[in-house]
Design an enzyme around this catalytic site. Structure first.
Site, PDB file in Angstrom:
ATOM      1  N   THR A  81      21.613   5.054  -8.475  1.00 53.34           N
ATOM      2  CA  THR A  81      21.614   6.400  -7.905  1.00 53.34           C
ATOM      3  C   THR A  81      22.098   6.330  -6.449  1.00 53.34           C
ATOM      4  O   THR A  81      22.092   5.260  -5.846  1.00 53.34           O
ATOM      5  CB  THR A  81      20.223   7.045  -8.016  1.00 53.34           C
ATOM      6  OG1 THR A  81      19.270   6.197  -7.393  1.00 53.34           O
ATOM      7  CG2 THR A  81      19.838   7.260  -9.482  1.00 53.34           C
ATOM      8  N   THR A 128      21.398   7.207  -2.989  1.00 54.84           N
ATOM      9  CA  THR A 128      20.728   6.598  -1.836  1.00 54.84           C
ATOM     10  C   THR A 128      20.267   5.186  -2.159  1.00 54.84           C
ATOM     11  O   THR A 128      20.355   4.286  -1.315  1.00 54.84           O
ATOM     12  CB  THR A 128      19.533   7.459  -1.375  1.00 54.84           C
ATOM     13  OG1 THR A 128      20.026   8.760  -1.037  1.00 54.84           O
ATOM     14  CG2 THR A 128      18.820   6.865  -0.176  1.00 54.84           C
ATOM     15  N   CYS A 129      19.804   4.988  -3.375  1.00 51.91           N
ATOM     16  CA  CYS A 129      19.323   3.667  -3.795  1.00 51.91           C
ATOM     17  C   CYS A 129      20.442   2.628  -3.735  1.00 51.91           C
ATOM     18  O   CYS A 129      20.234   1.504  -3.275  1.00 51.91           O
ATOM     19  CB  CYS A 129      18.740   3.746  -5.207  1.00 51.91           C
ATOM     20  SG  CYS A 129      17.487   5.024  -5.406  1.00 51.91           S
ATOM     21  N   SER A 130      21.631   3.011  -4.183  1.00 50.04           N
ATOM     22  CA  SER A 130      22.764   2.083  -4.237  1.00 50.04           C
ATOM     23  C   SER A 130      23.510   1.962  -2.920  1.00 50.04           C
ATOM     24  O   SER A 130      24.048   0.905  -2.607  1.00 50.04           O
ATOM     25  CB  SER A 130      23.752   2.519  -5.318  1.00 50.04           C
ATOM     26  OG  SER A 130      23.185   2.354  -6.595  1.00 50.04           O
ATOM     27  N   LEU A 181      18.682  -0.534  -1.570  1.00 47.81           N
ATOM     28  CA  LEU A 181      18.846  -1.918  -2.024  1.00 47.81           C
ATOM     29  C   LEU A 181      19.748  -2.720  -1.090  1.00 47.81           C
ATOM     30  O   LEU A 181      19.389  -3.846  -0.710  1.00 47.81           O
ATOM     31  CB  LEU A 181      19.356  -1.959  -3.468  1.00 47.81           C
ATOM     32  CG  LEU A 181      19.614  -3.348  -4.060  1.00 47.81           C
ATOM     33  CD1 LEU A 181      18.384  -4.243  -4.005  1.00 47.81           C
ATOM     34  CD2 LEU A 181      20.121  -3.215  -5.493  1.00 47.81           C
TER      35      LEU A 181
END
Length: 157
Positions: A45, A47-49, A53
């Site tokens: 997703t 913001t996560c990517s 992370l």
């Protein structure tokens, strides 16, 4: 919701390794270790990517220098998705753990119902755990990304 000073609940998280599927009992996995555990609403997703992370990937060596034994990322995704996402993000130093049925996330009291996004997911957070006890817990407000960044956790160590 779990609080600072409490022990992690008993739960299983899955990891796809080069040797196959491994189911980790959380309390055993983190026993006697200093752990940074961060959770994202979903693998792959935005913001996560783009930020969450990658921040831990870039700062993995600095976290290790501060005595962190394990850096773990969890999401309410299966271990296959977590492995593919970790590979795509060059996250070799990060343990990519799947909480496919959200049982760990629910036991922590950190679940959220996202409706059409995928149902029950994890809130975005980061915690520091020492020998199975939460010593720092930074939970994001909805649609925010401030307190669970790798740099904030690095400063907390």
């Amino acid at each position: 919701m779990i609080e600072v000073g409490q022990k992690l609940p008993h739960a299983e998280l899955s990891e796809l390794t080069a040797d196959g599927m491994v189911n980790h009992e959380v309390t055993a996995l983190f026993a006697g270790k200093k752990v940074v555990l961060f959770a994202v609403p979903g693998a792959f997703t935005p913001t996560c990517s783009a930020s969450h992370l990658p921040g831990f990937v870039v700062n993995a060596d600095k976290l290790a220098q501060k005595g962190v034994d394990i850096i773990a990322c969890i999401s309410v995704n299966d271990a296959f998705v977590m492995k593919a996402w970790g590979d795509a993000q060059n996250a070799e130093a990060i343990m990519m753990l799947g909480d496919g049925d959200a049982s760990f996330t629910k036991a922590l009291g950190l679940e959220m119902d996202t409706g059409s996004f995928g149902g029950v997911r994890s809130q975005r957070y980061a915690m520091i755990i020492e020998d199975g006890v939460v010593t720092t817990l930074n939970v994001e407000q909805p649609k925010q990304f401030e307190v669970s960044k790798a740099e904030v956790i690095l400063d907390a160590l």
